[in-house]
Every structure is written in C-alpha cells, then in structure tokens.
Write an enzyme that holds these catalytic residues in place. Structure first.
Site, PDB file in Angstrom:
ATOM      1  CD  GLU A 222      -2.930  -1.110   2.351  1.00 14.38           C
ATOM      2  OE1 GLU A 222      -2.833  -0.188   3.194  1.00 14.38           O
ATOM      3  OE2 GLU A 222      -3.834  -1.972   2.381  1.00 14.38           O
TER       4      GLU A 222
ATOM      5  NE  ARG B 216      -2.925   2.532   4.464  1.00 15.25           N
ATOM      6  CZ  ARG B 216      -3.206   2.219   5.722  1.00 15.25           C
ATOM      7  NH1 ARG B 216      -2.702   2.933   6.711  1.00 15.25           N
ATOM      8  NH2 ARG B 216      -3.991   1.214   5.998  1.00 15.25           N
TER       9      ARG B 216
ATOM     10  CB  ALA C 190     -10.505   1.703  16.594  1.00 13.45           C
TER      11      ALA C 190
ATOM     12  CG  ASN D  10     -13.449   2.363  13.760  1.00 12.43           C
ATOM     13  OD1 ASN D  10     -12.474   2.442  13.006  1.00 12.43           O
ATOM     14  ND2 ASN D  10     -13.522   1.445  14.698  1.00 12.43           N
TER      15      ASN D  10
ATOM     16  CG  ASP E 263     -15.254   0.442  10.593  1.00 13.13           C
ATOM     17  OD1 ASP E 263     -14.509   1.260  11.160  1.00 13.13           O
ATOM     18  OD2 ASP E 263     -14.821  -0.399   9.777  1.00 13.13           O
TER      19      ASP E 263
ATOM     20  CE  LYS F 196     -13.578   2.492   6.713  1.00 10.26           C
ATOM     21  NZ  LYS F 196     -13.622   1.472   7.784  1.00 10.26           N
TER      22      LYS F 196
ATOM     23  CG  ASN G 132     -10.943   1.518   3.462  1.00  7.79           C
ATOM     24  OD1 ASN G 132      -9.854   1.560   4.025  1.00  7.79           O
ATOM     25  ND2 ASN G 132     -12.001   0.970   4.040  1.00  7.79           N
ATOM     26  CD1 TRP G 133      -6.783   1.255   2.617  1.00  4.44           C
ATOM     27  CD2 TRP G 133      -5.196   2.433   1.602  1.00  4.44           C
ATOM     28  NE1 TRP G 133      -6.168   0.434   1.705  1.00  4.44           N
ATOM     29  CE2 TRP G 133      -5.184   1.128   1.068  1.00  4.44           C
ATOM     30  CE3 TRP G 133      -4.279   3.363   1.118  1.00  4.44           C
ATOM     31  CZ2 TRP G 133      -4.299   0.733   0.076  1.00  4.44           C
ATOM     32  CZ3 TRP G 133      -3.395   2.969   0.121  1.00  4.44           C
ATOM     33  CH2 TRP G 133      -3.407   1.676  -0.385  1.00  4.44           C
TER      34      TRP G 133
END
Length: 720
Positions: free
Chosen positions: A89, A141, A202, A282, A332, A359, A420-421
């Site tokens: 990633e 990342r 989390a 989240n 989430d 999200k 997402n990311w």
C-alpha cells in the site's frame, strides 16, 4: 490562492541556492530536506519528497512529458520483486534519483530510480505474532523525510529513523503501549523537524491519539488524544467538552475498552494557517449501544471526536476546530480517509477549502480556516442518511440506526465504506477530485450480551457472521456481482460526478493526476491504467499480473519522466473476499513488486505462473448441529477478519477449507491453541477460546468445506 502555495517555488529556490530542477541533494552533503523544501515541494516537479507530494496532499504532478497524446508509448522501464507476499500500500518517495519505499511487514528498500539497482534494504524484524493485532493486513503506507533521514512507523508501533544513504538505524522509539493491540500502518509526516504519527487498533479496543516526536532524537514533544479517558477532571478543555458527548462508564473503567478514535492514516498541513488536519477513526466497539449506552441501554451521544476531521496547531498539538462527519458513529464510518487542501472559487468567492470523501458516502467541502461546512453531497448511493441538515448533521434513516433498534439492518455503505484509505487525487486544471470509490452493503447484526475480549479477536459488538451468504454458488456470485468498484471524477464545486468508470471488482488503487492530462490508477483486475483527466477515456493499460491498491507517483531523472507503482493484492477486502468471485477474470493473486514505467520502456515481467487449483477434499462432517453453530459464532468473532466470513477463503491468506490440519484435531489444536505458527502471524488463541470451542470452529469449517465441495465441484476455486 493560499499565499504559501503561491510562494512555493520562490521559497524553494531561496532555500536551495544552486539546486537544479532535477538534482535535489547533490552528493548528499549538507542539511538535506528542510522546512522550506517541504513547503515549496510544489515547485520541485523532479522529486516526490512528501507522502502526497505536497503538504496539500493533492497528488498532482505538473509533469507533462508523458501525456494524453503519447501515453500509448509508455512501457515498463524496470521492476523489482518484493520479499513479502502480503498487501502493498506504500507511496514511494523519490529524492535526487533515488527511490525509497516501504513494503508489507514494515520493511524499507532503496533503489536507483532510473535503473532499479537496489541500493540498500532494512528489516525492522516485526514479530510475526503482531499480525493478529492488525485489522487489515500487515501493510505499510510509506515514509517521511527530514534532513538526511527517513522515518518509518512499524506495525508493532515503533518510529524508526534511518540514514537515507545507508539505511542504518539512527534511533527508534516505541510510540504505543506494545502490550495492547495498537499497530502503525500509516505514513508519518514531518513539519519543521517534528515527526507526526498516529496509530490503529480501534477494532480491538484501544484509545486513539496522534503524537509528535523530535526528528533529531525521537523525544515525544506532544500528544493529542481523540477521545476522553473516563476521568476528564485533569483533561484539556477540548476533552472535557468531548466527555459530555459520551455515556455509560465504559471509558477508563476496570472494564475499559478504549473508545477507539485512532488516527491511522490521513493528515494534511497548511503552512500559511499553520494548521495540521487529521482524520479520526471509528469507535471501539463499533456498536454504540455497548460503547456509549444511555439509560435505556441503547446508544447515546455524539462521542467526540470519533469520525471527525480535527485541526491542530502542529507546534503544540493544541486543538483548533473539528467537524464530525458521523455523529455517534456505529457503522465503522471512519473519517481517516484522504484529506486534500485546495483553493477554489465557490459562489463567486475564493475559498481555502479542505475536501474529504470519508467512508460514510458524503463528499465534504469545508473551510479549512474555520471548520465551517461549505457543502456535502453523497458521492455513492447510501441508505443510512438522506442528506445533511442546515448544521451539516446527517439526516439519518432510523431503520439503520442498529444501536437504537437492536435489530439487524442492511446498510449501505458497509464498514469498508464508499471510499477507504486509497488516496484520491486533485487536478487543479480540471477542478476535479478523483475518488477510488465502491459500493458494498453489509448486514449489521448486534451481538447479544457482547463483552470485550482484550486478548484476541475483533471487539466490535456485532455478529460478523450474521451476513454470511448461504452455501449457494449462484446466489453468492449474484451478490458479489452487486459489489462495484468505481473511479469517480467529482466536481467539488457543483458536488456532482463529471464522469465515472466502473470496475468488475472493488478495492481499486489510489490515484495520481498529472499535467499531461492523465489520471493513473491500478485496479483489482490486475491492470494498471491511464485515463484522460477530463473525460475518463482509457488511453493505456498494462497487465500487472496482480491486483494494485497502492497509489502511483511520478518523477524525473536526468530530464526523463517515470511513473512508479507498488503492486500487490492485499488489505481489508482482499484478505476477506471470496477469492474466486472478486471479478470475472477469476481469483486475484498477490505478486508483490515495484513497477516503473517510461516512454519507450522495453522491459517485460516474468511469465505469469498459473494459480494451483487444489481440490476441496475435507473429512466428512459428523459434528452435531449445536457444535457447528457454536463454531460458526466463534469463527465469526475470532477468525473471519483474516480468513473471510463463511470460511470462503482468499488468495492472500490460507483458505481454511483446504487446510492440511482440517482432518486432524491434534494438528488443528497445535496451531490454534498452542500457536506453533506464531512467527507466521497465527498466534495462540488459548486465552480467548477453550479447546472445545477451537474444535467447534474446526467442525464448522469442515461443514462449510463439504457444502462448497457439493456445490462447486472439486478444484473450481483456486488458491496460490
């Protein structure tokens, strides 16, 4: 226009003196990367010295040697295979002809950016058992740089300073309590000699924060907690205000579950306003009824600063403002997704804006000086809310507020979100934000009498097996067919899509936009492609032999432009999706490698190896229905996050239906109870599961394997 960005080229030139446009460091001597260089990174098109190229995180490069007219001539210049077979990633950094990147398991590698010669590599030797603390694969990342150093966050929570020329460790610092289920997967940022990094965890029950460390020696300079700790009497004012939005006695109690709010990915910085923007994650657990119960036992309160964008003073860590995207989040719906800063005209007024597609499915345009919401509209179909009210608060659909109803509900988007990311990109010439979006609904079913387990497993307060698809291949294939990946070119002023490209599978890669009128992206169909920035027309593609989720970068060496992307299928969706049903092309394999392209490149990848199709050959299912039901519930809580709901298997982690231990109870216990494979990431679950429960899980997997064998026929679903 932001004065700092307007002055960027002048600042850079003033700081660098004889710095040429393609030579950042010369022979490596001197002070290396400075504050002026990072502020002025937009004026340095040859290099990529910050995670998003600039502090604004736009991921736009003005380079135009590769453009819409000649991109068809793009070819592979060189490639380098990685020594890890998990999700990749990372965003590479490029400094003075050298390319630096991180891989799975937090390893670092350095290459000659033009030839691919490996210069050095570093392995932080993350313990294999750390994998069980990672919600979403053992990914990393990227890096940050300052002076002549590189900075890395490791999966087990260390911040490491490396010599950029040699890869030797200069110092390392534990940034988390390593006895708890914290992880670090995000890239650090450096602001004026302060290395800033957050953490994850989390889902397992931790308290989130972001902190700054001295680039010189790793000393912690400040720490900003995102949620209160249950005793707010000594807390700063911003946490005391947050405490009023939480209910129950979960935080800080003997049964404390952390609250969540981890800062696990996005950050951006405005040097003119001197504000650092962080995205907060989240709640822990997801289900607000357990996290923040009101007097009637259902969820209450906004639970600040969960699912919020928060602005801080990077010098001190002091709170400036916040905007909460999902008050009282229970699905989430993190706000850790990519944050982009830009200046644009809105309603006839020049605005300094912050943009995010978190999200929850809304695209937000926010005044980055004040936190005022300018506009917000859904960028994908959603059913949990119908819009935003005049205060910017979501107008919720009460049927999806499962922490209130206590009843299961099919909610869109699901926990993977509408985005997402994977980083977006902004093209200032087109005025468009490119979003790697997707559609995927999820059944949220509250788990009755849920209790946290600090030892192992997801602490989310939902039955993760409630939405399992029945063992009917046709129905499963039909449902997977409704899951869509999209590349959305979003107009943030009009709050609408200008064009959209749909993909046969979700979890498509991060974006790069260029001055050549191009947008680059990899996808789950094992393709790396270039699109026309204005129209979305596909202009070029390359068969990558693996799914791509990481974002590309571009740079020049000796005046020649290159495009680089780290390939390797993995991450949250990839490790839990049915490996045979992600797209029509069949299972998506992991082949972890860096690929670098240039005009006229003639290199070729090795011949693609076929996936080996192993037959489903489980022992007979003889356990009682009661035992199988027990195994199904324990599998959903402790196993599904890595080995997929319904035990359908993926191509990244072992498919338990085909496990060699399935037919031998003692071998199964040795792995799950005794932890003989802990160095591979499969730790002991003896503190969470009894031997009878472990054997019940085995019985459930045997039953699932027999169901799928009867439906699919032996050997129709492949694995590596």
């Amino acid at each position: 226009m932001n004065k700092a960005y307007l002055a960027a080229p002048l600042l850079a030139l003033a700081a660098l003196g004889a710095w040429g446009c393609s030579e950042l460091m010369g022979d490596g001597a001197g002070e290396g990367i400075t504050a002026a260089m990072l502020v002025g990174a937009d004026g340095d098109s040859a290099n990529w010295i910050s995670h998003g190229r600039t502090y604004s995180e736009q991921r736009f490069s003005p380079l135009d040697q590769i453009n819409a007219e000649n991109v068809g001539e793009l070819g592979l210049a060189w490639f380098a295979d990685m020594d890890t077979a998990r999700g990749q990633e990372a965003t590479p950094l490029v400094l003075d002809g050298k390319l630096y990147l991180t891989t799975a398991w937090s390893k670092v590698k350095a290459f000659d950016a033009a030839t691919g010669e490996k210069l050095w590599e570093y392995d932080p030797k993350v313990p294999g058992e750390t994998a069980v603390k990672a919600c979403c694969d053992v990914v990393n990342r990227g890096l940050a740089t300052w002076g002549n150093s590189l900075f890395l966050g490791t999966l087990d929570g260390r911040l490491v300073s490396l010599d950029r020329d040699t890869g030797e460790v200069q110092w390392e610092k534990a940034t988390v309590d390593q006895t708890k289920s914290y992880t670090v997967t995000g890239a650090p940022r450096v602001i004026d000699g302060k290395v800033i990094i957050g953490n994850g965890g989390a889902e397992f029950g931790v308290r989130g924060y972001v902190a700054a460390y001295s680039a010189e020696d790793g000393e912690e300079l400040w720490r900003f907690y995102t949620v209160p700790d249950g005793d707010s009497s000594d807390d700063p004012e911003y946490l005391q205000k947050a405490a009023d939005t939480w209910f129950g006695d979960v935080l800080g109690s003997d049964n404390g579950i952390g609250g969540g709010g981890t800062v696990w990915d996005s950050m951006a910085y405005d040097p003119d306003l001197n504000l650092l923007y962080i995205g907060v994650g989240n709640g822990s657990p997801w289900n607000r009824a357990y996290r923040s119960p009101g007097e009637d036992g259902t969820g209450e309160g906004d639970n600040l600063y969960l699912s919020s964008i928060v602005a801080l003073n990077p010098d001190t860590g002091e709170y400036a403002w916040h905007y909460q995207t999902t008050p009282g989040e229970t699905w989430d719906y993190t706000a850790t997704q990519h944050i982009i800063l830009a200046d644009m005209e809105i309603d006839g007024e020049e605005r300094q804006v912050l943009m995010q597609a978190p999200k929850n499915g809304f695209f937000y345009v926010i005044d980055r000086a004040t936190g005022e919401l300018i506009s917000g509209k859904p960028y994908i179909p959603i059913n949990w809310a119908t819009g935003l009210d005049e205060n910017g608060r979501p107008i919720e659909n009460p049927e999806t507020r499962v922490d209130k109803t206590g009843k299961p509900a099919l909610v869109l988007p699901g926990p993977l979100g509408g985005h997402n990311w994977h980083p977006m990109a902004f093209h200032p010439g087109e005025g468009l934000v490119y979003i790697p979006a997707f559609e995927a609904a999820t059944v949220y079913a509250p788990e009755a009498d849920w209790k946290p387990d600090r030892a192992r497993g997801f602490n989310v307060g939902y039955n993760l097996g409630a939405g399992d698809l029945p063992p009917d291949m046709g129905f499963r294939r039909e449902v997977y067919g409704t899951v869509k990946g999209k590349l959305v070119a979003w107009d943030p002023v009009k709050q609408e899509a200008r064009w959209t490209v749909e993909f046969p599978g979700p979890w498509n890669g991060g974006l790069l936009a260029t001055g050549g009128g191009l947008v680059f992206q990899g996808n789950s169909s094992s393709e790396f492609a270039a699109y026309a920035a204005g129209s979305g027309e596909k202009l070029w593609s390359f068969a990558a032999q693996t799914g791509i989720v990481a974002p590309p970068v571009t740079y020049t060496v000796d005046g020649e432009q290159y495009v680089a992307v780290l390939a390797g299928w993995g991450g949250a969706y990839a490790i839990t999706a049915d490996g045979g049903l992600i797209n029509d092309a069949g299972p998506v394999r992991n082949v972890s490698r860096l690929m670098v392209f240039k005009l006229g490149g003639t290199a070729a990848l090795p011949e693609e190896k076929p996936l080996v199709a192993l037959p489903l050959d489980p022992p007979p299912s003889r356990a009682s229905a009661e035992t199988i039901a027990l195994g199904a519930s324990k599998y959903a809580r402790y196993c599904a996050v890595c080995h997929a709901p319904g035990a359908v298997g993926s191509t990244v982690l072992p498919d338990l239906r085909r496990s060699g231990t399935l037919g031998n109870a003692e071998s199964w216990q040795a792995v799950v109870h005794d932890g003989i494979l802990k160095d591979n990431g499969m730790v002991s679950f003896k503190d969470s599961l009894s031997k009878d429960e472990i054997d019940a899980i085995r019985a459930y997997v045997i039953q699932r394997a027999n169901e799928d064998k009867a439906i699919e026929g032996a050997g129709k679903v492949a694995r590596r």
